[in-house]
Enzyme design. Structure first.
Site, PDB file in Angstrom:
ATOM      1  N   GLU A 160      -3.736   7.462  -4.824  1.00 33.60           N
ATOM      2  CA  GLU A 160      -3.881   6.797  -6.116  1.00 33.60           C
ATOM      3  C   GLU A 160      -5.102   7.382  -6.806  1.00 33.60           C
ATOM      4  O   GLU A 160      -6.100   7.609  -6.126  1.00 33.60           O
ATOM      5  CB  GLU A 160      -4.051   5.291  -5.929  1.00 33.60           C
ATOM      6  CG  GLU A 160      -2.772   4.632  -5.480  1.00 33.60           C
ATOM      7  CD  GLU A 160      -2.863   3.106  -5.348  1.00 33.60           C
ATOM      8  OE1 GLU A 160      -3.895   2.528  -5.734  1.00 33.60           O
ATOM      9  OE2 GLU A 160      -1.900   2.514  -4.860  1.00 33.60           O
TER      10      GLU A 160
ATOM     11  N   ARG B 179       0.857  -1.191   0.000  1.00 31.25           N
ATOM     12  CA  ARG B 179       0.000   0.000   0.000  1.00 31.25           C
ATOM     13  C   ARG B 179       0.888   1.234   0.000  1.00 31.25           C
ATOM     14  O   ARG B 179       1.920   1.283   0.688  1.00 31.25           O
ATOM     15  CB  ARG B 179      -0.906   0.035   1.239  1.00 31.25           C
ATOM     16  CG  ARG B 179      -2.090  -0.909   1.206  1.00 31.25           C
ATOM     17  CD  ARG B 179      -3.135  -0.520   0.154  1.00 31.25           C
ATOM     18  NE  ARG B 179      -4.269  -1.437   0.123  1.00 31.25           N
ATOM     19  CZ  ARG B 179      -4.394  -2.479  -0.709  1.00 31.25           C
ATOM     20  NH1 ARG B 179      -3.441  -2.741  -1.596  1.00 31.25           N
ATOM     21  NH2 ARG B 179      -5.465  -3.248  -0.666  1.00 31.25           N
TER      22      ARG B 179
ATOM     23  N   HIS C   5      -1.001   0.135  -9.863  1.00 38.58           N
ATOM     24  CA  HIS C   5      -1.685  -0.835  -8.985  1.00 38.58           C
ATOM     25  C   HIS C   5      -2.238  -2.020  -9.788  1.00 38.58           C
ATOM     26  O   HIS C   5      -3.438  -2.285  -9.803  1.00 38.58           O
ATOM     27  CB  HIS C   5      -2.820  -0.128  -8.204  1.00 38.58           C
ATOM     28  CG  HIS C   5      -3.198  -0.844  -6.941  1.00 38.58           C
ATOM     29  ND1 HIS C   5      -3.558  -0.191  -5.790  1.00 38.58           N
ATOM     30  CD2 HIS C   5      -3.272  -2.155  -6.639  1.00 38.58           C
ATOM     31  CE1 HIS C   5      -3.854  -1.061  -4.839  1.00 38.58           C
ATOM     32  NE2 HIS C   5      -3.677  -2.278  -5.337  1.00 38.58           N
TER      33      HIS C   5
HETATM   34  N1  LIG Z   1      -0.481  -4.262  -5.538  1.00 33.84           N
HETATM   35  C1  LIG Z   1      -1.561  -5.021  -5.517  1.00 33.84           C
HETATM   36  O1  LIG Z   1      -2.336  -5.065  -6.464  1.00 33.84           O
HETATM   37  C2  LIG Z   1      -1.834  -5.879  -4.316  1.00 33.84           C
HETATM   38  C3  LIG Z   1      -2.456  -7.120  -4.513  1.00 33.84           C
HETATM   39  C4  LIG Z   1      -2.691  -7.914  -3.424  1.00 33.84           C
HETATM   40  C5  LIG Z   1      -2.321  -7.491  -2.153  1.00 33.84           C
HETATM   41  N2  LIG Z   1      -1.732  -6.289  -1.983  1.00 33.84           N
HETATM   42  C6  LIG Z   1      -1.317  -5.860  -0.644  1.00 33.84           C
HETATM   43  O2  LIG Z   1      -0.442  -6.850  -0.103  1.00 33.84           O
HETATM   44  C7  LIG Z   1      -0.743  -7.042   1.264  1.00 33.84           C
HETATM   45  C8  LIG Z   1      -0.266  -8.393   1.725  1.00 33.84           C
HETATM   46  O3  LIG Z   1      -1.094  -9.431   1.248  1.00 33.84           O
HETATM   47  P1  LIG Z   1      -0.867 -10.938   1.782  1.00 33.84           P
HETATM   48  O4  LIG Z   1      -1.948 -11.768   1.208  1.00 33.84           O
HETATM   49  O5  LIG Z   1       0.541 -11.358   1.592  1.00 33.84           O
HETATM   50  O6  LIG Z   1      -1.123 -10.715   3.352  1.00 33.84           O
HETATM   51  P2  LIG Z   1      -0.624 -11.592   4.562  1.00 33.84           P
HETATM   52  O7  LIG Z   1      -1.542 -11.255   5.687  1.00 33.84           O
HETATM   53  O8  LIG Z   1      -0.497 -13.010   4.150  1.00 33.84           O
HETATM   54  O9  LIG Z   1       0.837 -11.046   4.874  1.00 33.84           O
HETATM   55  C9  LIG Z   1       1.114  -9.824   5.434  1.00 33.84           C
HETATM   56  C10 LIG Z   1       2.117 -10.026   6.555  1.00 33.84           C
HETATM   57  O10 LIG Z   1       2.606  -8.759   6.968  1.00 33.84           O
HETATM   58  C11 LIG Z   1       2.869  -8.812   8.354  1.00 33.84           C
HETATM   59  N3  LIG Z   1       2.982  -7.434   8.844  1.00 33.84           N
HETATM   60  C12 LIG Z   1       2.087  -6.438   8.809  1.00 33.84           C
HETATM   61  N4  LIG Z   1       2.619  -5.300   9.270  1.00 33.84           N
HETATM   62  C13 LIG Z   1       3.880  -5.583   9.603  1.00 33.84           C
HETATM   63  C14 LIG Z   1       4.956  -4.826  10.137  1.00 33.84           C
HETATM   64  N5  LIG Z   1       4.849  -3.539  10.389  1.00 33.84           N
HETATM   65  N6  LIG Z   1       6.102  -5.446  10.386  1.00 33.84           N
HETATM   66  C15 LIG Z   1       6.238  -6.737  10.111  1.00 33.84           C
HETATM   67  N7  LIG Z   1       5.281  -7.500   9.579  1.00 33.84           N
HETATM   68  C16 LIG Z   1       4.116  -6.931   9.336  1.00 33.84           C
HETATM   69  C17 LIG Z   1       1.730  -9.640   8.915  1.00 33.84           C
HETATM   70  O11 LIG Z   1       2.100 -10.207  10.143  1.00 33.84           O
HETATM   71  C18 LIG Z   1       1.549 -10.688   7.809  1.00 33.84           C
HETATM   72  O12 LIG Z   1       2.284 -11.856   8.079  1.00 33.84           O
HETATM   73  C19 LIG Z   1      -2.256  -6.823   1.329  1.00 33.84           C
HETATM   74  O13 LIG Z   1      -2.678  -6.460   2.624  1.00 33.84           O
HETATM   75  C20 LIG Z   1      -2.477  -5.707   0.319  1.00 33.84           C
HETATM   76  O14 LIG Z   1      -2.398  -4.455   0.952  1.00 33.84           O
HETATM   77  C21 LIG Z   1      -1.495  -5.472  -3.043  1.00 33.84           C
HETATM   78  O1  LIG Z   2      -5.464  -5.815  -1.811  1.00 31.53           O
HETATM   79  C1  LIG Z   2      -5.610  -6.228  -2.959  1.00 31.53           C
HETATM   80  O2  LIG Z   2      -6.093  -7.340  -3.225  1.00 31.53           O
HETATM   81  C2  LIG Z   2      -5.184  -5.368  -4.115  1.00 31.53           C
HETATM   82  O3  LIG Z   2      -4.731  -4.151  -3.735  1.00 31.53           O
HETATM   83  C3  LIG Z   2      -6.173  -5.309  -5.225  1.00 31.53           C
HETATM   84  O4  LIG Z   2      -6.031  -6.480  -5.949  1.00 31.53           O
END
Ligand SMILES: NC(=O)c1ccc[n+]([C@@H]2O[C@H](COP(=O)([O-])OP(=O)(O)OC[C@H]3O[C@@H](n4cnc5c(N)ncnc54)[C@H](O)[C@@H]3O)[C@@H](O)[C@H]2O)c1
Ligand SMILES: O=C(O)[C@H](O)CO
Length: 326
Positions: free
Chosen positions: A266, A237, A285
């Protein structure tokens, strides 16, 4: 049950909802104002929520008392006040796993693009400035054997670590809320403090889920502690980075480059000074933007709503502790 979908999603999800006998509303035009969006929400029982521009906060829940569940079309839920939803016994669903490969692919793509200055070089070709072979111009850096630091070694972070280890033999260090034993065993990943992560990474890739207290976590003092050859990647994010401080760190060569799939706000303004830098690559994104991931997300969101409509526990719930099965 009336389901409002604020933007068209892959047909499979819509089809599943209709097949289950649910009434589905999709607005004619998709760029709804907040007021238009709110009216749809007020007249619905469930929302299949696409995008993060509108917040599901106390104000929203107060104004939309008919909403009984929210199925996000995303894995991230930083735009939802989960405790407030929980207090009202409103389950919130998300779409984990199906987008982990696609999103980590984009982190990997950005890492290589910045290391080899791909967007700068592509722009040169488009502008007709290819020029001749120059032994000293636009040199990148190789990633072989370098250290990849992952902030947030969850589902997406793990996929990024795996790819980088396999492709470039990168050393993996990580900082996470909890230890990730699978990654330590499979990838020889080493758990470090946040400070160590910042100081030791050649590439630092952010994959943590965002919370308001982490706003601007990557700011001038933090960029100042990174290596001069460091590449900063963020596909999580945009709120994680202070973009003014990032710009300063790049022009003063405190760090080497940055690859961003997420910005704050964004869309990023086309006037952003970051876009003028040859060391920066920005994507709009697109982490989950593959046919496979978006189809998977549509199926999961539909599954969540259908389960709820039958009075069952929703399969992908981010507030499971409060959700009582009817
Ligand atoms: N760019 C995109 O299109 C896109 C797509 C999907 C997800 N995302 C982002 O990616 C993030 C992660 O997704 P995921 O499925 O891997 O989630 P997830 O919950 O599997 O993994 C996130 C990890 O981050 C850790 N965490 C959070 N804050 C922390 C900190 N300050 N220090 C250390 N660890 C920390 C949590 O403990 C967790 O293990 C989502 O929350 C979303 O914001 C972006
Ligand atoms: O959090 C997510 O899944 C992304 O930002 C959009 O796909």
């Amino acid at each position: 049950m009336k389901v409002f979908i604020n933007k068209r999603i892959p047909e499979t999800g819509i089809h599943k909802l209709k097949e289950a006998g649910l009434e589905v509303f999709i607005p004619e035009h998709e760029n709804l104002s907040y007021e238009e969006w709110l009216i749809y929400c007020q007249n619905s029982d469930a929302i299949l929520g696409v995008g993060g521009e509108f917040k599901y906060n106390k104000d929203f829940f107060d104004q939309c008392p008919n909403i009984k569940m929210i199925a996000l079309y995303s894995v991230g839920f930083d735009h939802v006040d989960i405790p407030e939803a929980s207090r009202r016994n409103i389950p919130v669903g998300n779409t984990p796993d199906v987008l982990s490969k696609a999103t980590s692919d984009v982190a990997f793509l950005l890492m290589q693009s910045v290391a080899r200055r791909a967007s700068y070089n592509f722009q040169k070709v488009k502008d007709g400035h290819w020029g001749g072979f120059d032994p000293l111009h636009a040199l990148g850096q190789e990633l072989y054997g370098k250290t990849l630091g992952i902030l947030g070694l969850g589902r997406i972070g793990f996929e990024m670590a795996k790819k980088s280890k396999n492709a470039f033999g990168m050393e993996i260090i990580y900082h996470n809320r909890n230890r990730n034993e699978e990654a330590e065993k499979e990838l020889n990943a080493r758990y470090v403090s946040f400070e160590e992560l910042v100081e030791q990474s050649d590439v630092l890739s952010v994959h943590a889920n965002f919370t308001p207290e982490q706003k601007d976590l990557f700011n001038a003092p933090v960029f100042g502690k990174m290596k001069n050859n460091a590449i900063f990647i963020n596909t999580a994010r945009g709120g994680f980075q202070n973009e003014k401080d990032l710009y300063e760190a790049l022009i003063s060569k405190k760090i080497w480059g940055a690859g961003l799939d997420v910005t704050h706000p964004e869309p990023m303004s086309k006037e952003s000074p970051l876009l003028e830098l040859s060391s920066v690559c920005v994507l709009p994104h697109i982490g989950s933007a593959t046919i496979e991931a978006r189809t998977g997300m549509a199926n999961i969101a539909a599954k969540n709503i259908i389960a709820f409509s039958k009075g069952e526990k929703i399969p992908y719930c981010v507030n499971p502790e409060i959700y009582k099965v009817n």
